[in-house]
Design a protein around this motif. Sequence first.
Motif, PDB file in Angstrom:
ATOM      1  N   SER A 171     104.712  48.824  23.357  1.00  0.00           N
ATOM      2  CA  SER A 171     103.962  49.998  21.679  1.00  0.00           C
ATOM      3  C   SER A 171     104.143  51.295  22.011  1.00  0.00           C
ATOM      4  O   SER A 171     102.848  52.094  22.599  1.00  0.00           O
TER       5      SER A 171
ATOM      6  N   ASP B 161     103.787  54.134  19.063  1.00  0.00           N
ATOM      7  CA  ASP B 161     103.475  54.337  17.820  1.00  0.00           C
ATOM      8  C   ASP B 161     103.777  53.797  16.759  1.00  0.00           C
ATOM      9  O   ASP B 161     103.373  53.838  15.477  1.00  0.00           O
TER      10      ASP B 161
ATOM     11  N   LEU C 209     103.665  50.209  16.398  1.00  0.00           N
ATOM     12  CA  LEU C 209     102.381  49.977  15.907  1.00  0.00           C
ATOM     13  C   LEU C 209     102.305  50.364  14.347  1.00  0.00           C
ATOM     14  O   LEU C 209     101.479  49.630  13.270  1.00  0.00           O
ATOM     15  N   HIS C 210     102.530  51.516  13.605  1.00  0.00           N
ATOM     16  CA  HIS C 210     102.733  52.133  12.466  1.00  0.00           C
ATOM     17  C   HIS C 210     103.520  50.862  11.397  1.00  0.00           C
ATOM     18  O   HIS C 210     103.547  50.452  10.339  1.00  0.00           O
TER      19      HIS C 210
ATOM     20  N   PHE D 244     104.215  47.371  12.094  1.00  0.00           N
ATOM     21  CA  PHE D 244     103.349  46.740  12.190  1.00  0.00           C
ATOM     22  C   PHE D 244     102.264  46.777  10.910  1.00  0.00           C
ATOM     23  O   PHE D 244     101.996  45.842  10.890  1.00  0.00           O
ATOM     24  N   ASP D 245     101.587  47.696  10.870  1.00  0.00           N
ATOM     25  CA  ASP D 245     100.343  48.062  10.323  1.00  0.00           C
ATOM     26  C   ASP D 245     101.310  47.782   9.138  1.00  0.00           C
ATOM     27  O   ASP D 245     100.076  47.401   7.981  1.00  0.00           O
ATOM     28  N   ALA D 246     102.153  47.892   9.082  1.00  0.00           N
ATOM     29  CA  ALA D 246     102.686  48.084   7.402  1.00  0.00           C
ATOM     30  C   ALA D 246     103.460  47.270   7.202  1.00  0.00           C
ATOM     31  O   ALA D 246     103.476  47.135   5.813  1.00  0.00           O
TER      32      ALA D 246
ATOM     33  N   SER E 154     104.351  43.221   5.666  1.00  0.00           N
ATOM     34  CA  SER E 154     103.318  41.653   5.170  1.00  0.00           C
ATOM     35  C   SER E 154     104.049  40.852   5.504  1.00  0.00           C
ATOM     36  O   SER E 154     105.649  40.251   5.211  1.00  0.00           O
TER      37      SER E 154
ATOM     38  N   TYR F 186     102.386  39.376  16.955  1.00  0.00           N
ATOM     39  CA  TYR F 186     101.494  39.904  17.457  1.00  0.00           C
ATOM     40  C   TYR F 186     102.017  41.064  18.806  1.00  0.00           C
ATOM     41  O   TYR F 186     103.096  40.574  19.003  1.00  0.00           O
TER      42      TYR F 186
ATOM     43  N   SER G  17     100.135  45.121  23.378  1.00  0.00           N
ATOM     44  CA  SER G  17     100.162  46.659  23.977  1.00  0.00           C
ATOM     45  C   SER G  17      99.247  46.889  24.409  1.00  0.00           C
ATOM     46  O   SER G  17      97.984  46.211  24.546  1.00  0.00           O
TER      47      SER G  17
ATOM     48  N   SER H 198     101.119  53.648  24.135  1.00  0.00           N
ATOM     49  CA  SER H 198     100.459  53.847  25.061  1.00  0.00           C
ATOM     50  C   SER H 198      99.894  54.184  25.882  1.00  0.00           C
ATOM     51  O   SER H 198      98.742  54.519  27.172  1.00  0.00           O
TER      52      SER H 198
END
Length: 342
Positions: free
Chosen positions: A134, A136, A139-140, A142-144, A146, A152, A155, A197
Motif C-alpha cells: 500500500s 502511494d 494507490l495512484h 490503481f486509481d488511474a 481501467s 483489490y 491497504s 500508509s
Amino acid sequence: MVAPGTSGRAATIYDVAQHAGVSHQTVSRFLKGFPGIRPETRARVETALAELDYQPNLTARSLKSGRAHRIGALVHDESETGPSLTAHGATMEAREAGYLLDLIPLDAHDGDSIQRSLALIGPYSLAGILALASTDEMLHAFDAASFTMPAYIHSEADDTRLAKTDVSRVGMPALMAHLRDLGHRRVAHIAGPSNWSAGRNRARAFASAVDDLGLIHTGQYTGDWSARSGFDAIAGLPELPDATAYVVANDQMAIGAILALKRRGLRVPEDVSVVGIDDLPESAYIDPPLTTLRVDHVARGREAVASLIGQIEGVPPRSVPIEVPHLVVRESSGPAPREDVR
C-alpha cells in the motif's frame, strides 16, 4: 491400488472427504470459502488437503464456469518477512478457495515498475488483480488504471488525523504504556517510509500516544522497513537524541537499530530500550530478544484474497478472524536508566 496424492493419480475432493471423514459437499464449501463450517471440521479438511496434496483442477473449473481461476498478485520485496507472511496467507486463502495466486514481484515505490507490471498481466486471463503493497505509487496506479476484472489493494486506512487501524488503536498505545510503566519519559521513533500508509499511520499513532501519556518526543528518523535502514538511521546520526527508548515501526528496522546502538557503546536495555512492531519469527532469537507487537500478517493476507474473491464471485467475502495486535514483552525493553544516556 495407488493411493491418491501420489504420482499415480491426483487426489479429488471425494478422496479429501473420505480422508477427513466429512461429506464431499463440506469439502466443496470449504474450498469456496463458505462460512459456517465448524472449527474442528475445518481443521480436519485442512489436514486432509495438506496430507493428500490436493490441487484443484483450475482448467476444468474454468471451462465449466466460463471464469478464470487465477489471481495476479503484485508484491513488494519478498525478502522482507512481513510482506512474505502476508503473501503466504494470501496464497493459502486462494488455494483453499480454488484459485491460483500468481506472485508478481515489483518495486512498489516505482510508478513505472508498477505500470509495466500491470501492462504485463493485462493480456492474461485472470479472475482478478490483488496488490499487497500500500504505497502511494501503488494507490495512484490503481486509481488511474481501467481494469477489466475485479481489483483489490491491501491497504491500511489512511486518516490524516489518526488511522483507526488495530495497530494504531490498540497496539501502539499498549507498546507506549509498557515503556511509560518502565519509567521512560523521553522516546524517539524510527518510522517507516512516508509513502506507505502503514509508515504514516504508525508515526501518527506514536505521536498521539506520546501526547496521551505525557511523554516527550525527542526525534523521528526514517527507514525503508529493512534492517539496514534501521542500522543506518542510528549509525548516521552525529549525536544520538536525548531518549531512553526507541519505538521502531517494524521489527526488521529495530534489529538494525539495536546493532547500531551497540556499536555506539550503548547497552540494550540497560542504557536504552528498543521495541518493534510485527513479532517476526526471528525477533525472539536476536540479542537481546525483541519486545514487540504481534501482528497477524498471515490472516491479513487471507483477508485481502477473501475480499477480492467476494468481488469476483459476487458474494459477501468470507469473514477471516484476525488476531488483534498485542504486546509481547522480551528482553530489549527494561527500566529507564537513572541517569541520561546520550
